[in-house]
Scaffold this motif. Structure first.
Motif, PDB file in Angstrom:
ATOM      1  N   ARG A  70       9.559  13.853   8.796  1.00 59.10           N
ATOM      2  CA  ARG A  70      11.012  13.888   8.561  1.00 59.10           C
ATOM      3  C   ARG A  70      11.800  13.397   9.772  1.00 59.10           C
ATOM      4  NH1 ARG A  70      12.224  16.427   3.301  1.00 59.10           N
ATOM      5  NH2 ARG A  70      10.233  17.252   2.639  1.00 59.10           N
ATOM      6  N   LEU A  71      11.272  13.620  10.969  1.00 62.43           N
ATOM      7  CA  LEU A  71      11.954  13.128  12.162  1.00 62.43           C
ATOM      8  C   LEU A  71      11.994  11.608  12.157  1.00 62.43           C
ATOM      9  CD1 LEU A  71      13.252  13.453  14.930  1.00 62.43           C
ATOM     10  CD2 LEU A  71      10.947  13.630  15.915  1.00 62.43           C
ATOM     11  N   GLN A  72      10.870  10.968  11.863  1.00 60.94           N
ATOM     12  CA  GLN A  72      10.838   9.513  11.798  1.00 60.94           C
ATOM     13  C   GLN A  72      11.688   8.997  10.643  1.00 60.94           C
ATOM     14  OE1 GLN A  72       6.595   8.871  11.620  1.00 60.94           O
ATOM     15  NE2 GLN A  72       6.397   8.799  13.854  1.00 60.94           N
ATOM     16  N   LEU A  73      11.744   9.753   9.548  1.00 60.52           N
ATOM     17  CA  LEU A  73      12.615   9.377   8.431  1.00 60.52           C
ATOM     18  C   LEU A  73      14.062   9.316   8.894  1.00 60.52           C
ATOM     19  CD1 LEU A  73      12.479   8.953   5.241  1.00 60.52           C
ATOM     20  CD2 LEU A  73      13.252  11.318   5.093  1.00 60.52           C
ATOM     21  N   SER A  74      14.482  10.316   9.655  1.00 59.59           N
ATOM     22  CA  SER A  74      15.841  10.343  10.190  1.00 59.59           C
ATOM     23  C   SER A  74      16.087   9.184  11.152  1.00 59.59           C
ATOM     24  CB  SER A  74      16.075  11.674  10.904  1.00 59.59           C
ATOM     25  OG  SER A  74      17.304  11.673  11.592  1.00 59.59           O
ATOM     26  N   GLN A  75      15.103   8.887  11.990  1.00 61.89           N
ATOM     27  CA  GLN A  75      15.255   7.791  12.942  1.00 61.89           C
ATOM     28  C   GLN A  75      15.362   6.443  12.227  1.00 61.89           C
ATOM     29  OE1 GLN A  75      11.691   8.645  15.132  1.00 61.89           O
ATOM     30  NE2 GLN A  75      12.731   9.956  16.640  1.00 61.89           N
ATOM     31  N   LEU A 106       0.844  -1.192   0.000  1.00 63.31           N
ATOM     32  CA  LEU A 106       0.000   0.000   0.000  1.00 63.31           C
ATOM     33  C   LEU A 106       0.879   1.241   0.000  1.00 63.31           C
ATOM     34  CD1 LEU A 106      -2.709  -1.134   2.599  1.00 63.31           C
ATOM     35  CD2 LEU A 106      -2.409  -1.786   0.192  1.00 63.31           C
ATOM     36  N   ALA A 107       0.778   2.022  -1.090  1.00 63.33           N
ATOM     37  CA  ALA A 107       1.677   3.165  -1.275  1.00 63.33           C
ATOM     38  C   ALA A 107       0.951   4.339  -1.915  1.00 63.33           C
ATOM     39  CB  ALA A 107       2.873   2.743  -2.137  1.00 63.33           C
ATOM     40  N   ALA A 108      -0.314   4.515  -1.561  1.00 65.28           N
ATOM     41  CA  ALA A 108      -1.122   5.543  -2.219  1.00 65.28           C
ATOM     42  C   ALA A 108      -1.209   6.843  -1.440  1.00 65.28           C
ATOM     43  CB  ALA A 108      -2.533   5.012  -2.472  1.00 65.28           C
ATOM     44  N   GLY A 109      -0.757   6.852  -0.189  1.00 68.51           N
ATOM     45  CA  GLY A 109      -0.952   8.016   0.661  1.00 68.51           C
ATOM     46  C   GLY A 109      -0.121   9.218   0.258  1.00 68.51           C
ATOM     47  N   GLU A 110      -0.618  10.382   0.638  1.00 71.80           N
ATOM     48  CA  GLU A 110       0.068  11.638   0.310  1.00 71.80           C
ATOM     49  C   GLU A 110       1.207  11.921   1.272  1.00 71.80           C
ATOM     50  OE1 GLU A 110      -1.000  16.393  -0.320  1.00 71.80           O
ATOM     51  OE2 GLU A 110      -2.530  14.988   0.387  1.00 71.80           O
ATOM     52  N   GLY A 111       1.013  11.592   2.541  1.00 74.18           N
ATOM     53  CA  GLY A 111       2.039  11.879   3.535  1.00 74.18           C
ATOM     54  C   GLY A 111       2.137  13.359   3.853  1.00 74.18           C
ATOM     55  N   LYS A 112       1.038  13.958   4.279  1.00 76.04           N
ATOM     56  CA  LYS A 112       0.995  15.405   4.508  1.00 76.04           C
ATOM     57  C   LYS A 112       2.009  15.866   5.542  1.00 76.04           C
ATOM     58  CE  LYS A 112      -3.854  16.029   3.194  1.00 76.04           C
ATOM     59  NZ  LYS A 112      -5.206  16.436   3.661  1.00 76.04           N
ATOM     60  N   ARG A 113       2.277  15.004   6.534  1.00 71.69           N
ATOM     61  CA  ARG A 113       3.192  15.406   7.600  1.00 71.69           C
ATOM     62  C   ARG A 113       4.659  15.444   7.155  1.00 71.69           C
ATOM     63  NH1 ARG A 113       1.383  11.426  12.299  1.00 71.69           N
ATOM     64  NH2 ARG A 113       0.514  10.267  10.527  1.00 71.69           N
ATOM     65  N   MET A 114       4.938  14.977   5.938  1.00 75.50           N
ATOM     66  CA  MET A 114       6.295  15.114   5.402  1.00 75.50           C
ATOM     67  C   MET A 114       6.543  16.538   4.896  1.00 75.50           C
ATOM     68  SD  MET A 114       7.671  12.108   5.798  1.00 75.50           S
ATOM     69  CE  MET A 114       9.115  11.999   4.755  1.00 75.50           C
ATOM     70  N   TYR A 115       5.446  17.289   4.625  1.00 74.07           N
ATOM     71  CA  TYR A 115       5.564  18.645   4.076  1.00 74.07           C
ATOM     72  C   TYR A 115       6.493  18.649   2.856  1.00 74.07           C
ATOM     73  CZ  TYR A 115       3.253  20.045   8.368  1.00 74.07           C
ATOM     74  OH  TYR A 115       2.338  20.168   9.400  1.00 74.07           O
ATOM     75  N   SER A 116       6.103  17.860   1.884  1.00 75.06           N
ATOM     76  CA  SER A 116       6.977  17.652   0.729  1.00 75.06           C
ATOM     77  C   SER A 116       6.163  17.634  -0.552  1.00 75.06           C
ATOM     78  CB  SER A 116       7.727  16.319   0.886  1.00 75.06           C
ATOM     79  OG  SER A 116       8.500  16.046  -0.261  1.00 75.06           O
ATOM     80  N   LYS A 117       6.827  17.989  -1.665  1.00 76.07           N
ATOM     81  CA  LYS A 117       6.182  17.939  -2.974  1.00 76.07           C
ATOM     82  C   LYS A 117       6.081  16.509  -3.495  1.00 76.07           C
ATOM     83  CE  LYS A 117       9.187  20.778  -4.775  1.00 76.07           C
ATOM     84  NZ  LYS A 117       9.912  21.201  -3.558  1.00 76.07           N
ATOM     85  N   LYS A 118       6.948  15.626  -3.038  1.00 70.78           N
ATOM     86  CA  LYS A 118       6.938  14.264  -3.570  1.00 70.78           C
ATOM     87  C   LYS A 118       6.213  13.308  -2.627  1.00 70.78           C
ATOM     88  CE  LYS A 118      11.631  13.060  -1.999  1.00 70.78           C
ATOM     89  NZ  LYS A 118      12.974  12.687  -2.482  1.00 70.78           N
ATOM     90  N   PRO A 119       5.694  12.225  -3.171  1.00 72.73           N
ATOM     91  CA  PRO A 119       4.967  11.258  -2.340  1.00 72.73           C
ATOM     92  C   PRO A 119       5.829  10.740  -1.189  1.00 72.73           C
ATOM     93  CG  PRO A 119       4.686  10.757  -4.670  1.00 72.73           C
ATOM     94  CD  PRO A 119       5.730  11.822  -4.593  1.00 72.73           C
ATOM     95  N   LYS A 120       5.170  10.461  -0.074  1.00 67.39           N
ATOM     96  CA  LYS A 120       5.899  10.025   1.125  1.00 67.39           C
ATOM     97  C   LYS A 120       6.791   8.822   0.853  1.00 67.39           C
ATOM     98  CE  LYS A 120       3.600   7.871   4.420  1.00 67.39           C
ATOM     99  NZ  LYS A 120       2.832   7.579   5.645  1.00 67.39           N
ATOM    100  N   VAL A 121       6.274   7.829   0.122  1.00 71.05           N
ATOM    101  CA  VAL A 121       7.015   6.571  -0.036  1.00 71.05           C
ATOM    102  C   VAL A 121       8.260   6.724  -0.903  1.00 71.05           C
ATOM    103  CG1 VAL A 121       4.977   5.152   0.341  1.00 71.05           C
ATOM    104  CG2 VAL A 121       5.610   5.808  -2.010  1.00 71.05           C
ATOM    105  N   LEU A 122       8.427   7.881  -1.568  1.00 72.02           N
ATOM    106  CA  LEU A 122       9.616   8.098  -2.398  1.00 72.02           C
ATOM    107  C   LEU A 122      10.747   8.791  -1.642  1.00 72.02           C
ATOM    108  CD1 LEU A 122       8.241   9.009  -5.937  1.00 72.02           C
ATOM    109  CD2 LEU A 122       8.901   6.786  -4.998  1.00 72.02           C
ATOM    110  N   HIS A 123      10.525   9.158  -0.392  1.00 69.95           N
ATOM    111  CA  HIS A 123      11.621   9.706   0.394  1.00 69.95           C
ATOM    112  C   HIS A 123      12.636   8.607   0.665  1.00 69.95           C
ATOM    113  CE1 HIS A 123      10.215  13.817   1.285  1.00 69.95           C
ATOM    114  NE2 HIS A 123       9.034  13.282   0.977  1.00 69.95           N
TER     115      HIS A 123
END
Length: 460
Positions: free
Chosen positions: A230-235, A12-29
């Motif tokens: 982004r904090l969880q991404l770093s972790q 499942l990879a359809a979400g926007e990920g608003k809390r990433m505050y990013s132009k690209k989809p969350k799953v592409l970080h």
């Protein structure tokens, strides 16, 4: 195809990920050189799944461009996890269905394989991946019966005081019998505050039909960590980086300072390589044994030969032969093939060139679009003048030639074997073999010129 061995992975990879505050989809970080969804796809593939379907929505075209050899389903509106799996219904057959998430990059193939074994050996119709947390707040709790089977998943908001004490939580990762899942999806309803279709309701439906639901509890809860900001991404990146470094060290690589070493997931390193502090090794880099990398070196998508020593340099898309030394402060841009036992010294820049065995460019040299033979010496300040303002041209220096300091080689030209170029020469036409090329004005000394011009500074 044998239905007992076929496993469809639905990611499942359809979400926007608003809390990433990013132009690209969350799953592409990215984490350690790969997007999160690529990590999950690789995990599923290495765990032996037969087919992979990625459910896309926000930024669908971007996600599709990033992935290869997978199938796609499209979720136009994000109406819950159950709804997302519904979008992949046409791919579901009589085999098992593994449901994963594109934002859980720390899950390992080993865990999926163990979950599959548990599922089959226990004869379960559905298996939930669970973990025990000291602080399970906000997670759905796993309710088991006396035999250990899962009878319910209670969300935090619906749990009573006793249920909230349960530390075993739902990861949201499941393994289902495909046909039973397909039937249950038809009965999902969205009569809740969010008007969404929840996959946890499938477990409820399975229990109502007296189907057997189990829970496989993992030992390391890190694996089910979802990334929402982004904090969880770093972790998550920190955890994965630690795993990568530990794996290399346990396989015979010396990493002097793991706290200050960054190695991507796709990097391969042979034993007895030494990585000094401050290094970033990225992409599909391969490093052969006995190489010494660093300190403070960046290598990307390159093949580094046996015993190569690279200090304080940047290497991008290069192939470097055995025993060559690079740096300090060299910049090897894309497209170079460097021979064995060569020397690329300080403040040397090379791009799109071949540089032969035993050849040297010891310092302050630019080699662009060049073919340098074996045993060539390039003196300090040599410049391959490869660009005429419109096109790039190549320069060829044949074996055992010597190019003196401060020489400009204006391409296109060929310097024949065993030739010498005098220091300070600008070479504009080819040089025959065994020749000396010299192209500089005759020196004249005009005595007394400085005093006549009144430029002498008298001592006070």
């Amino acid at each position: 195809m044998n239905s007992t061995s076929y496993i469809l992975a639905v990611i499942l990879a359809a979400g926007e990920g608003k809390r990433m505050y990013s132009k690209k989809p969350k799953v592409l970080h990215e984490i350690c050189g790969k997007s999160m969804v690529e990590h999950v796809v690789d995990c599923a593939r290495e765990a032996g799944t037969s087919d992979i379907v990625v459910v896309v929505g926000h930024g669908a075209s971007q996600v599709k461009d990033k992935l290869e050899t997978v199938k796609f389903a499209y979720q136009e509106q994000q109406l819950g996890t159950g709804h997302a799996v519904m979008m992949a219904e046409s791919y579901i057959t009589s085999g098992d269905v593994l449901v994963l998430y594109g934002d859980t990059p720390l899950l390992t193939p080993e865990t999926i394989i163990k979950m599959q074994d548990f599922h089959r050996q226990g004869g379960f119709d559905a298996t939930v991946l669970t973990a025990e947390l000291d602080n399970p707040f906000s997670y759905g709790r796993i309710i088991r019966d006396a035999e250990g089977k899962v009878v319910a998943i209670i969300e935090e908001r619906d749990a009573d005081a006793e249920q909230k004490k349960i530390k075993e939580i739902n990861s949201g990762i499941y393994l289902f019998n495909g046909l039973f899942l397909k039937d249950a999806l038809k009965e999902l309803k969205n009569d809740n505050n969010q008007n969404e279709y929840y996959l946890t309701d499938v477990i409820k439906i399975f229990n109502e039909r007296n189907l057997k639901v189990g829970a496989y509890r993992i030992e390391n809860p890190e694996e089910i960590m979802g990334v929402n900001n982004r904090l969880q991404l770093s972790q998550a990146a920190s955890i994965m980086r630690r795993r990568i470094l530990e794996n290399h060290m346990l396989n015979g690589v010396t990493i002097v300072d793991p706290q200050n070493t960054y190695i991507d997931a796709g990097v391969k390193i042979e034993r007895d390589v030494t990585i000094l502090p401050g290094c970033m090794i990225k992409g599909n880099t391969y490093i052969e044994e006995d190489a010494v990398i660093g300190p403070y070196t960046t290598i990307s998508d390159s093949h580094i030969g046996k015993g190569v020593n690279i200090k304080n340099s940047v290497v991008i898309e290069n192939r470097i032969g055995e025993g060559t030394t690079v740096g300090p402060f060299a910049y090897l841009r894309p497209g170079n093939v460097i021979g064995k036992q060569a020397k690329i010294g300080d403040f040397v820049e090379i791009k799109n060139s071949n540089f032969g065995d035993y050849s040297k460019a010891s310092h302050l040299t630019y080699v662009g679009d060049g073919d340098v033979g074996k045993g060539v010496n390039l003196g300090c300040g040599v410049v391959f003048v490869n660009y005429d303002g419109k096109k790039k041209h190549r320069t060829k220096i044949e074996d055992n030639s010597f190019v003196g300091c401060n020489v400009n080689l204006v391409a296109p030209l060929v310097v024949g074997k065993n030739s010498y170029i005098a220091a300070g020469t600008t070479v504009t036409r080819s040089v025959p073999e065994e020749s000396l090329a010299i192209g500089r004005a005759r020196q004249e000394n005009i005595e007394g010129w400085v005093r006549r011009k009144g430029l002498v500074k008298e001592e006070e």
